[in-house]
Structures are given as structure tokens and as C-alpha cells.
Motif scaffolding. Structure first.
Motif, PDB file in Angstrom:
ATOM      1  N   LEU A 268       0.818  -1.259   0.088  1.00 35.15           N
ATOM      2  CA  LEU A 268       0.009  -0.323  -0.087  1.00 35.15           C
ATOM      3  C   LEU A 268       0.929   1.293  -0.072  1.00 35.15           C
ATOM      4  N   PHE A 269       2.196   1.396   0.521  1.00 32.30           N
ATOM      5  CA  PHE A 269       2.943   2.305   0.724  1.00 32.30           C
ATOM      6  C   PHE A 269       4.475   1.534   0.679  1.00 32.30           C
ATOM      7  N   ALA A 270       5.187   2.440  -0.024  1.00 31.83           N
ATOM      8  CA  ALA A 270       6.507   2.012   0.049  1.00 31.83           C
ATOM      9  C   ALA A 270       7.609   3.109  -0.302  1.00 31.83           C
ATOM     10  N   ALA A 271       8.282   3.613   0.868  1.00 28.27           N
ATOM     11  CA  ALA A 271       9.008   4.906   0.751  1.00 28.27           C
ATOM     12  C   ALA A 271      10.596   4.523  -0.073  1.00 28.27           C
ATOM     13  N   GLN A 272      10.731   5.444  -0.931  1.00 30.06           N
ATOM     14  CA  GLN A 272      11.757   5.136  -1.829  1.00 30.06           C
ATOM     15  C   GLN A 272      13.037   4.898  -1.241  1.00 30.06           C
ATOM     16  N   LYS A 273      13.478   5.560  -0.008  1.00 30.43           N
ATOM     17  CA  LYS A 273      14.702   5.195   0.530  1.00 30.43           C
ATOM     18  C   LYS A 273      14.772   3.920   1.010  1.00 30.43           C
ATOM     19  N   TYR A 274      13.858   2.854   0.991  1.00 33.28           N
ATOM     20  CA  TYR A 274      13.921   1.630   1.290  1.00 33.28           C
ATOM     21  C   TYR A 274      14.142   0.415   0.085  1.00 33.28           C
ATOM     22  N   ASP A 275      13.960   1.335  -1.183  1.00 31.54           N
ATOM     23  CA  ASP A 275      14.349   0.640  -2.267  1.00 31.54           C
ATOM     24  C   ASP A 275      15.849   0.307  -2.738  1.00 31.54           C
ATOM     25  N   ILE A 276      16.059  -0.987  -2.519  1.00 33.37           N
ATOM     26  CA  ILE A 276      17.385  -1.554  -2.863  1.00 33.37           C
ATOM     27  C   ILE A 276      17.588  -1.897  -4.406  1.00 33.37           C
ATOM     28  N   SER A 277      16.787  -1.684  -5.192  1.00 31.11           N
ATOM     29  CA  SER A 277      16.822  -2.140  -6.667  1.00 31.11           C
ATOM     30  C   SER A 277      18.035  -1.855  -7.339  1.00 31.11           C
ATOM     31  N   ASP A 278      18.280  -0.613  -7.320  1.00 29.90           N
ATOM     32  CA  ASP A 278      19.806  -0.153  -7.926  1.00 29.90           C
ATOM     33  C   ASP A 278      20.875  -0.663  -7.495  1.00 29.90           C
ATOM     34  N   PHE A 279      20.618  -0.736  -6.112  1.00 32.69           N
ATOM     35  CA  PHE A 279      21.809  -1.456  -5.297  1.00 32.69           C
ATOM     36  C   PHE A 279      22.091  -2.861  -5.964  1.00 32.69           C
ATOM     37  N   VAL A 280      20.934  -3.436  -6.007  1.00 29.52           N
ATOM     38  CA  VAL A 280      21.065  -4.932  -6.494  1.00 29.52           C
ATOM     39  C   VAL A 280      21.327  -5.071  -7.840  1.00 29.52           C
ATOM     40  N   VAL A 281      21.087  -4.028  -8.787  1.00 29.95           N
ATOM     41  CA  VAL A 281      21.509  -4.002 -10.205  1.00 29.95           C
ATOM     42  C   VAL A 281      23.067  -3.711 -10.437  1.00 29.95           C
ATOM     43  N   LYS A 282      23.498  -2.970  -9.252  1.00 28.45           N
ATOM     44  CA  LYS A 282      24.850  -2.501  -9.357  1.00 28.45           C
ATOM     45  C   LYS A 282      25.655  -3.829  -8.966  1.00 28.45           C
ATOM     46  N   LYS A 283      25.255  -4.457  -7.954  1.00 31.73           N
ATOM     47  CA  LYS A 283      25.910  -5.638  -7.484  1.00 31.73           C
ATOM     48  C   LYS A 283      25.974  -6.904  -8.572  1.00 31.73           C
ATOM     49  N   LEU A 284      24.752  -6.927  -9.243  1.00 35.86           N
ATOM     50  CA  LEU A 284      24.536  -7.959 -10.521  1.00 35.86           C
ATOM     51  C   LEU A 284      25.499  -7.598 -11.529  1.00 35.86           C
ATOM     52  N   SER A 285      25.762  -6.278 -11.840  1.00 36.24           N
ATOM     53  CA  SER A 285      26.811  -5.911 -12.783  1.00 36.24           C
ATOM     54  C   SER A 285      28.140  -6.066 -12.385  1.00 36.24           C
ATOM     55  N   SER A 286      28.438  -5.870 -11.212  1.00 32.29           N
ATOM     56  CA  SER A 286      29.819  -5.829 -10.709  1.00 32.29           C
ATOM     57  C   SER A 286      30.138  -7.417 -10.775  1.00 32.29           C
ATOM     58  N   SER A 287      28.928  -8.369 -10.548  1.00 33.89           N
ATOM     59  CA  SER A 287      29.370  -9.803 -10.239  1.00 33.89           C
ATOM     60  C   SER A 287      29.658 -10.565 -11.742  1.00 33.89           C
ATOM     61  N   GLN A 288      29.054  -9.786 -12.734  1.00 30.20           N
ATOM     62  CA  GLN A 288      29.367 -10.179 -14.064  1.00 30.20           C
ATOM     63  C   GLN A 288      30.891  -9.790 -14.426  1.00 30.20           C
ATOM     64  N   LYS A 289      31.018  -8.427 -14.013  1.00 30.80           N
ATOM     65  CA  LYS A 289      32.379  -8.216 -14.410  1.00 30.80           C
ATOM     66  C   LYS A 289      33.576  -8.617 -13.504  1.00 30.80           C
ATOM     67  N   ARG A 290      33.270  -9.327 -12.561  1.00 28.91           N
ATOM     68  CA  ARG A 290      34.250  -9.984 -11.646  1.00 28.91           C
ATOM     69  C   ARG A 290      34.968 -11.289 -12.439  1.00 28.91           C
ATOM     70  N   GLU A 291      34.174 -11.825 -13.216  1.00 26.46           N
ATOM     71  CA  GLU A 291      34.657 -12.874 -13.957  1.00 26.46           C
ATOM     72  C   GLU A 291      35.742 -12.751 -14.781  1.00 26.46           C
ATOM     73  N   GLU A 292      35.774 -11.346 -15.224  1.00 26.71           N
ATOM     74  CA  GLU A 292      36.727 -10.994 -16.289  1.00 26.71           C
ATOM     75  C   GLU A 292      37.907 -10.188 -15.481  1.00 26.71           C
ATOM     76  N   MET A 293      37.951 -10.149 -14.224  1.00 26.21           N
ATOM     77  CA  MET A 293      38.976  -9.014 -13.478  1.00 26.21           C
ATOM     78  C   MET A 293      40.096  -9.969 -13.066  1.00 26.21           C
ATOM     79  N   SER A 294      41.175  -9.423 -12.679  1.00 29.42           N
ATOM     80  CA  SER A 294      42.321 -10.098 -12.156  1.00 29.42           C
ATOM     81  C   SER A 294      42.095 -10.008 -10.557  1.00 29.42           C
ATOM     82  N   LYS A 295      43.108 -10.472  -9.667  1.00 27.58           N
ATOM     83  CA  LYS A 295      43.016 -10.430  -8.232  1.00 27.58           C
ATOM     84  C   LYS A 295      43.162  -9.123  -7.807  1.00 27.58           C
TER      85      LYS A 295
END
Length: 348
Positions: A153-180
Motif C-alpha cells: 500500500l505504501f513503499a518509501a523510496q529510501k527502502y528501495d534497494i533495486s538499484d543497489f542490486v542492479v549494481k551488485k549484479l553488474s559487478s558480479s558479471q564483471k568480476r569473472e573477467e577481472m584479475s585479483k
């Protein structure tokens, strides 16, 4: 409703059990996250192209059935009862085949739903893993999916972590091609960003900056549209002036039509063409006699019409029989293929 009450009960229980700190809740928008994943967008586009192809095949089948119905309606008076029944059976079979095909492609258990599930499941699993990691790192008690059947019924924007998950998802895909070394630098950067984002003052400042940026982009877009409208108006005004000038010019100067010729020359030319045509069309005496000999009698004309009609009916009947035979063969082949597939799956 029961699901919502259950969740509220869980929240109440957690708040009572954890008096030391408040309950921390976050949510994600799965649809928004999937739109941000390039692999999913590309695969979804390919699936959409398949769906369009299936729709075109269905339209072709519908057109074919409509043509058969129209042909039967037109030729019904010329056909025997047996031929009419055969055509009606053929149309009924094709209609049933069309319904089966629609169910196979777009039904609740059809190819579209199955392929979409196969497409989305690996990405969803990856997202769920990231959400669990985020919940542990940031100590969330509950994380909901806004796009699911859960009514929020109500969801405050400050509790939305969708962009953070997208960022994590992108970085996890990049990690496979990175060095230590690159991985260490990325982890340090992410840790710093997470620490800053946890700060309420930073979040508020970022929100204000985002709002200013959005307002500035909107103003630029409005100015761009206004300039384009001014250009379009100027072009239209110039075109109108040119048209008025041309119309005024055409009204004062009468241009001679090059196709027009003097009346005398035109009449003489028409007379010559008429004479040539009459000479070519006038048959010779021998040709008249030969044509009279070849001219069929009314009885012959009638018999020829009957023979042609019987021939067409015979050809039509043969075509229907061949088509029914082909349909039966295709159906039998499909049945055998399905049995072989079932047998292979049972063996596996």
C-alpha cells in the motif's frame, strides 16, 4: 490478504523480540532489475520475435480457413452432398488444428510461458543470491518483491534497494573477467560506497541532487521541443508563401500544353488511324468462311461448359483428397515423433 497478515504478524513478532533495535525492511522491484540486465533484454527480444512469428503463422492458418469457407459458400449449389460434407469436415479439422496450435504456443503451459520461465530462472537465482548477501551485510530483517502479488500500500523510496542490486549484479558479471588486483580495488570501492550510502545525510543530499538533475534535464528537453516547433512553423510558413507565389504566377501566365496539337492536324491523324484500324479489322472472304465453319453450335457450347465444370469438380475433389491424405500423414508423423520423444525421455 492472508499472506499480508502473515507478514505483518512476522514484523510484529520481530519488533517485540528485538527490542534492542528496530526492524529493518527493504524491497526490490524484480521487473525493474530485469530490465536493467542486458542479457535478459536481448533474450527477451528474441523470444518476442518468436512470438510474432507464431502469431503470423496463426494468421496464415486463419486466412486459409476463411478462404475455404468462402469457396464452399460460393460453390455449394454446384457440389454434391458428399463433397459438401467432405469440405465441412476438412474445415472443422483445420479449425481444431488451429486451436491446438494456439494452445501449444500461447496456452498456460505453452511454449511462450515455458521459454520465458527458462529464460528468467538463472537471472532470478542470481538476483536472489545477491539479495541474501545484501540482507546479511546491511542487516535487513525482511526484503520484499514489489512486482510480486504482494500488495504494498505504501513503499518509501529510501527502502528501495533495486538499484543497489542492479549494481551488485553488474559487478558480479564483471568480476569473472577481472584479475585479483582489480577485484581487491573493486571490493574496496564498493565498501566505501556502501559506508557512504548508509549515511542518512548523504542519502538526502543525493536525493536533492537527483531532483535538480531531473528538473534540469526536463527544462533542456522542453527547450529542445520548443526550438523544433519553431523550426517546423518557419518551414511551413515558407512553404505556404512559395505555394501562394506559384499560384499567383500560374494565374497570370497560361502555359501552353505541349500535348495539344492543332485541330486540323489532330482530325487528320485520327482519320488515318481509323482507316488503318478498319483495314486491319476487316476480315477477308476466305477467313469469314473458315470462321463460320469453326463456329460451334449451341449444343456443343453447352456440352463444353458441362465438361469443363465436371473436370473442375473432379480436379477439386482430387485436390481435397490429396490434402486430406497429406494432413493425415502429417498427423501420423507428428504422433510417431511424439511417441519417440516420450520413449526417449522415459529411457533417460
Amino acid at each position: 490478504m492472508k499472506k499480508l497478515l502473515f507478514i505483518l504478524a512476522l514484523i510484529t513478532f520481530s519488533s517485540q523480540a528485538q527490542t534492542a533495535r528496530g526492524v529493518k525492511i527493504g524491497y526490490i522491484d524484480m521487473e525493474y532489475i530485469l530490465e536493467k540486465v542486458p542479457d535478459y533484454a536481448e533474450a527477451n527480444n528474441q523470444l518476442e520475435q518468436k512470438a510474432q512469428k507464431w502469431k503470423q503463422e496463426i494468421e496464415v492458418k486463419k486466412t486459409e480457413i476463411t478462404k475455404l469457407k468462402d469457396a464452399l459458400k460460393t460453390e455449394r449449389v454446384l457440389l454434391t452432398k458428399e463433397l459438401i460434407e467432405e469440405r465441412e469436415d476438412e474445415i472443422s479439422y483445420l479449425e481444431k488444428e488451429l486451436l491446438d496450435y494456439q494452445e501449444k504456443r500461447f496456452g498456460p503451459k505453452g511454449d511462450l510461458i515455458i521459454q520465458k520461465s527458462v529464460l528468467i530462472k538463472p537471472i532470478q537465482d542470481q538476483i536472489f543470491t545477491i539479495v541474501q548477501d545484501v540482507a546479511e551485510q546491511r542487516k535487513y530483517d525482511f526484503i520484499f518483491d514489489k512486482s510480486s502479488d504482494l500488495t504494498m500500500l505504501f513503499a518509501a523510496q529510501k527502502y528501495d534497494i533495486s538499484d543497489f542490486v542492479v549494481k551488485k549484479l553488474s559487478s558480479s558479471q564483471k568480476r569473472e573477467e577481472m584479475s585479483k588486483k582489480q577485484l581487491k580495488a573493486l571490493e574496496a570501492k564498493e565498501a566505501l560506497e556502501e559506508g557512504v550510502e548508509e549515511n542518512p545525510a548523504f542519502t538526502e543530499r543525493q536525493r536533492i541532487l537527483d531532483e535538480k538533475k531531473a528538473a534540469r534535464e526536463k527544462l533542456i528537453e522542453e527547450r529542445k521541443l520548443a526550438n523544433e516547433q519553431k523550426k517546423a512553423d518557419a518551414i511551413a510558413k515558407r512553404k505556404k508563401l512559395l505555394e501562394e507565389r506559384d499560384a499567383k504566377k500560374n494565374g497570370t501566365v497560361i502555359e501552353k500544353n505541349p500535348k495539344e496539337e492543332p485541330q486540323d492536324n489532330q482530325n487528320s491523324k485520327e482519320e488515318k488511324e481509323k482507316e488503318i484500324t478498319e483495314e486491319n479489322e476487316t476480315p477477308k472472304e476466305g477467313e469469314i468462311k473458315e470462321e463460320a465453319k469453326k463456329k460451334p453450335t449451341p449444343a456443343e457450347i453447352k456440352q463444353k461448359a458441362i465438361d469443363d465444370r465436371n473436370k473442375k469438380l473432379a480436379e477439386r475433389k482430387k485436390a481435397i483428397e490429396d490434402k486430406k491424405k497429406k494432413i493425415a500423414e502429417d498427423k501420423e508423423a507428428a504422433k510417431k515423433a511424439k511417441e519417440q520423444k516420450t520413449e526417449t525421455e522415459n529411457k533417460n
